[in-house]
Write an enzyme that holds these catalytic residues in place. Structure first.
Site, mmCIF file in Angstrom:
data_model
loop_
_atom_site.group_PDB
_atom_site.id
_atom_site.type_symbol
_atom_site.label_atom_id
_atom_site.label_comp_id
_atom_site.label_asym_id
_atom_site.label_seq_id
_atom_site.Cartn_x
_atom_site.Cartn_y
_atom_site.Cartn_z
ATOM 1 N N HIS A 109 -7.106 3.109 4.227
ATOM 2 C CA HIS A 109 -6.821 4.016 5.340
ATOM 3 C C HIS A 109 -8.085 4.299 6.182
ATOM 4 O O HIS A 109 -7.990 4.708 7.330
ATOM 5 C CB HIS A 109 -6.305 5.372 4.832
ATOM 6 N N GLU A 123 -2.440 9.383 7.820
ATOM 7 C CA GLU A 123 -0.975 9.300 7.909
ATOM 8 C C GLU A 123 -0.434 10.225 9.000
ATOM 9 O O GLU A 123 0.616 9.972 9.574
ATOM 10 C CB GLU A 123 -0.325 9.661 6.561
ATOM 11 N N CYS A 148 -4.627 -1.881 -1.125
ATOM 12 C CA CYS A 148 -4.846 -0.481 -1.483
ATOM 13 C C CYS A 148 -5.957 -0.393 -2.527
ATOM 14 O O CYS A 148 -5.901 -1.083 -3.555
ATOM 15 C CB CYS A 148 -3.540 0.063 -2.063
ATOM 16 N N CYS A 167 -11.080 2.728 0.645
ATOM 17 C CA CYS A 167 -9.648 3.018 0.802
ATOM 18 C C CYS A 167 -9.239 2.381 2.116
ATOM 19 O O CYS A 167 -9.942 2.524 3.132
ATOM 20 C CB CYS A 167 -9.424 4.529 0.837
ATOM 21 N N ASP A 215 0.884 -1.175 0.000
ATOM 22 C CA ASP A 215 0.000 0.000 0.000
ATOM 23 C C ASP A 215 0.921 1.224 0.000
ATOM 24 O O ASP A 215 2.144 1.097 0.157
ATOM 25 C CB ASP A 215 -0.885 0.003 1.262
ATOM 26 N N SER A 216 0.328 2.408 -0.110
ATOM 27 C CA SER A 216 1.122 3.638 -0.108
ATOM 28 C C SER A 216 1.648 3.993 1.285
ATOM 29 O O SER A 216 2.512 4.849 1.407
ATOM 30 C CB SER A 216 0.261 4.797 -0.614
HETATM 31 N N1 DGL Z 1 -4.758 3.165 1.129
HETATM 32 C C1 DGL Z 1 -4.826 3.475 -0.243
HETATM 33 C C2 DGL Z 1 -6.167 3.206 -0.879
HETATM 34 O O1 DGL Z 1 -6.790 2.308 -0.460
HETATM 35 C C3 DGL Z 1 -4.084 4.679 -0.721
HETATM 36 C C4 DGL Z 1 -4.460 6.040 -0.249
HETATM 37 C C5 DGL Z 1 -3.520 7.063 -0.834
HETATM 38 O O2 DGL Z 1 -2.315 6.805 -0.879
HETATM 39 O O3 DGL Z 1 -4.000 8.107 -1.283
HETATM 40 O O4 DGL Z 1 -6.630 3.815 -1.763
#
Ligand code: DGL
Length: 265
Positions: free
Chosen positions: A186, A154, A73, A184, A10-11
């Site tokens: 996050h 984050e 992600c 997402c 993931d990011s």
């Molecule tokens: N957690 C990621 C997602 O599900 C990436 C969020 C991001 O880096 O903008 O989209």
């Protein structure tokens, strides 16, 4: 049997919500998690960039000898999964298919209203709505981009006043829905605040939970279980960042000093 690790990426911190669910359901599996903190956020990048970045993450994980790859992600799943599956000869699982399968099996009434909240890139791809409607007839899908949330996660801004206000705003269009997909990875960090803004009977879907259930079946069906008595996991970051450590430790309820290392991509 296959004693190699599962690879994930993931990011940043988002995929740790998926890692947590996988560790719960598959406690015997080894995991290598790649957090691409250097290139966060993914959500505002072009499709071409996301495909290129995802390709590099997959190659990196393959170089670590993993047995399969989880795209933890939503942004990378929605924009690169189909392409990566054609390019690489390793099983790659994203977060959309397991969740859509769950929804298909759990529709409770005619014309359910399903909300999807995700990054701009994911919503623009239209993949959630497309995949849901391929599997379930007669549903309404309400999409909402939430470009601020991953950055707030984050920063660890998941329960302060700013988070409260932001979630309130983003939830306005979801007042009357039956299910809300946190599209997402996050966003489960905001689940408590999201819950407060929705009707009691709106189901909040954490894609990590659905992915972990899907993965458990996949591993059993394909005889890929790890039969060694070790379940160690490693977190590799493209940019070492103390904030990441703090939030990940809170999520996983564990000291991660010996588990986090720098990834050279
Ligand atoms: N957690 C990621 C997602 O599900 C990436 C969020 C991001 O880096 O903008 O989209």
């Amino acid at each position: 049997m296959d004693n190699r690790a599962i690879g994930m990426f993931d990011s940043g911190i988002g995929g740790i919500t998926v890692l947590k669910e996988i560790k719960k359901l598959l406690p015997n599996e080894k995991i290598i998690y790649l957090g691409d903190t250097k290139r966060f956020p993914y959500g505002s990048k072009s499709k071409e960039t996301i495909i290129e970045i995802s390709r590099q993450c997959v190659k990196f994980l393959i170089s670590k000898n993993v047995k399969l790859i989880i795209i933890a992600c939503g942004t990378a799943t929605s924009q690169s999964l189909d392409i990566l599956k054609k390019e690489f000869n390793i099983p790659i699982i994203g977060i959309i298919e397991p969740t859509v399968k769950y929804i298909k099996d759990n529709i409770n009434k005619e014309k359910e209203k399903i909300g999807v909240i995700a990054t701009s890139g994911t919503i623009k791809s239209g993949q959630w709505e497309k995949k849901i409607k391929e599997e379930v007839k007669n549903v309404q899908v309400i999409n909402e981009e939430a470009p601020l949330l991953a950055t707030m996660a984050e920063q660890g801004w998941i329960s302060n006043k700013v988070a409260e206000y932001t979630i309130k705003e983003y939830m306005k269009c979801f007042k009357n829905i039956d299910k809300l997909i946190l599209g997402c990875t996050h966003y489960p960090l905001f689940e408590k605040l999201i819950r407060k803004e929705l009707k009691n009977n709106t189901e909040i879907i954490n894609t990590g939970t659905k992915l972990a259930e899907f993965l458990r079946r996949y591993i059993e069906d394909n005889d890929l279980q790890n039969n060694e008595k070790t379940n160690e996991y490693k977190i590799l970051l493209t940019d070492l960042d103390n904030n990441f450590n703090k939030i990940a430790e809170r999520l996983l309820e564990e000291n991660l000093t010996t588990k986090i290392e720098k990834a050279e991509i």
